[in-house]
Scaffold this motif. Structure first.
Motif, PDB file in Angstrom:
ATOM      1  N   ALA A  48       0.911  -1.277   0.035  1.00 34.71           N
ATOM      2  CA  ALA A  48       0.168  -0.034  -0.066  1.00 34.71           C
ATOM      3  C   ALA A  48       0.778   1.264  -0.020  1.00 34.71           C
ATOM      4  O   ALA A  48       0.945   2.134  -0.658  1.00 34.71           O
ATOM      5  N   ALA A  68      -4.787   1.767  -1.237  1.00 29.80           N
ATOM      6  CA  ALA A  68      -4.506   0.554  -0.451  1.00 29.80           C
ATOM      7  C   ALA A  68      -5.505  -0.618  -0.969  1.00 29.80           C
ATOM      8  O   ALA A  68      -6.172  -0.519  -2.025  1.00 29.80           O
ATOM      9  N   THR A 300      -1.086  -1.550  -8.523  1.00 25.08           N
ATOM     10  CA  THR A 300      -1.816  -2.622  -8.652  1.00 25.08           C
ATOM     11  C   THR A 300      -0.830  -3.816  -8.879  1.00 25.08           C
ATOM     12  O   THR A 300      -0.705  -4.917  -8.169  1.00 25.08           O
ATOM     13  N   ASN A 311      -4.321  -2.513  -5.251  1.00 27.59           N
ATOM     14  CA  ASN A 311      -4.755  -1.244  -4.595  1.00 27.59           C
ATOM     15  C   ASN A 311      -5.622  -0.538  -5.307  1.00 27.59           C
ATOM     16  O   ASN A 311      -6.057  -0.687  -6.718  1.00 27.59           O
TER      17      ASN A 311
END
Length: 450
Positions: A48, A68, A300, A311
């Motif tokens: 994250a 996140a 991601t 994310n």
């Protein structure tokens, strides 16, 4: 205007505490995804933070958002981990990030309207509903004290229902009645209430009493006299490298997971519009939706390459930005740095692993139901008549394919569930004739709503 209220990037040491507060707002949801899916919470914290920093580099530090763990991928991650294992599932999630990257380049070429044409609400709405509904049984099983598939008991039923009920009620009531910061962290407070209740039940001997008289029936019995054991926390090292997991190639996982990224891609527009409204600055134009989408995709894929969940931008953090008027994007840099730092504390992950299953089950009931409602709301807000043959066909087939478990074995790969439902929805939307397919509902016509 003060520095934190400015929308210009200004990295100052004195803003470190503000960044830590932003992470606190996101913390409950951030670690919830790995806890539900079997991933490492410490890895999720690291990815994250790393994903947020990557996003800031790509968007030139202009957007005050924190990225996140994405809830949209909970169902496919759980299915993927059970079916192919974590490394193969990570391969599929890397593919989801690559899809975002491809979409970002298509937006550069064709404009943002392209996504709306390919992925209208009549497709994204039911796909989001499927994501929520497909895991509803797992939420109920966990709230009742069983494993996600319902095959074994982890906590006696009566004990589990008490804990799950406390977690659920606390979360709901906080979201309804909470003021200030409390309203921003209902999930975190729900988990805290369930955890404290578990400690009380253990300390008073109620847990042991209920376990002694519990009849598991035909299911395996893995219950224990205590809900929480602090042994794992004591044994865990203070400092430890997160348990990174690297992806292994799996085409089946890619084809299953990638279509699910279509719905979050559409939601990305809403997230950017929301933070633009809060900050009174048009981030769709500068740094551009194509760059924010690219940043989301890179974040991601980066997360999945290390074993973390995909994310996405966090609305609760955007809410905290609105509440505190902390528009300086550098505050999110501090939030990211704090997340990366916490990832290397071994006892953080050990503590999170002691949370009883019914606590998470109570939260999941609300969470998966909320995802389903978001899908319904997507259809409602679109204002299309779902009884028109074209719309009816698309929505009906997506829902039945996704929830019913339809699958196709294509020899080299097997398509099914959410992935198949998403692909079929996109294809139907592109090939079915569109005569009057976007007509508004009759009552909206009478009301003069376009």
């Amino acid at each position: 205007m003060s520095e934190i209220h400015s929308t210009e990037y200004n990295f100052k040491l004195k803003d470190a505490l503000l960044g830590a507060q932003m992470l606190f707002v996101a913390f409950g949801a951030l670690v919830l995804v790995p806890l539900l899916t079997g991933l490492d919470p410490n890895v999720a914290l690291f990815t994250a933070g790393a994903g947020t920093l990557a996003f800031q580099v790509i968007t030139r530090g202009k957007v005050p958002v924190f990225l996140a763990s994405s809830f949209a991928f909970i169902a496919p991650i759980i299915y993927g981990v059970q079916t192919w294992g974590i490394p193969s599932t990570m391969c599929g999630l890397v593919g989801a990030g690559v899809l975002y990257i491809i979409l970002s380049f298509l937006i550069r070429i064709y404009g943002s309207g392209m996504l709306r044409r390919v992925l209208p609400p009549v497709v994204t709405g039911p796909v989001i509903m499927v994501i929520g509904l497909i895991l509803a049984p797992a939420a109920v099983h966990m709230a009742m004290g069983r494993t996600g598939d319902g095959s074994a008991w982890l906590v006696p039923n009566d004990t589990a229902m008490i804990i799950a009920g406390i977690s659920l009620v606390t979360t709901v009531m906080t979201s309804l009645l909470g003021k200030g910061w409390f309203k921003l962290v209902p999930i975190l407070l729900g988990i805290t209430a369930g955890y404290v209740s578990s400690i009380v039940l253990d300390a008073t001997g109620i847990t042991a009493s209920m376990q002694a008289s519990f009849d598991p029936g035909q299911l395996q019995n893995w219950t224990a006299p205590a809900l929480i054991s602090f042994g794992a926390i004591a044994e865990a090292p203070i400092l430890a490298i997160p348990n990174f997991t690297f992806p292994t190639w799996n085409l089946e996982a890619i084809l299953f997971i990638v279509p699910i990224a279509l719905a979050p891609a559409i939601e990305h527009f809403g997230d950017v519009l929301a933070i633009s409204s809060i900050s009174k600055k048009d981030y769709v134009k500068d740094p551009g939706i194509q760059n924010t989408m690219l940043g989301d995709g890179i974040a991601t894929s980066l997360a999945a390459m290390l074993g973390g969940p995909p994310n996405t931008t966090y609305s609760e953090v955007s809410g905290a930005v609105a509440l505190t008027r902390s528009f300086n994007p550098a505050i999110m840099t501090w939030a990211a740095i704090t997340a990366i730092g916490l990832a290397f504390f071994g006892k953080v992950g050990a503590f999170l692993s002691t949370i009883p299953v019914p606590v998470m089950g109570g939260i999941m009931i609300l969470l998966f139901g909320a995802i389903t409602v978001i899908g319904i709301n997507t259809l409602v807000r679109a204002g299309n008549d779902l009884m028109l043959p074209r719309n009816l066909a698309i929505v009906a087939i997506i829902l039945v394919f996704g929830i019913g478990g339809m699958n196709f074995d294509l020899v080299i790969v097997k398509l099914g569930g959410i992935g198949l439902a998403g692909i079929v929805g996109v294809v139907l939307n592109l090939i079915l004739p569109c005569k009057d397919c976007n007509d508004p509902l009759p009552e909206e016509v009478e009301a003069g709503i376009e």
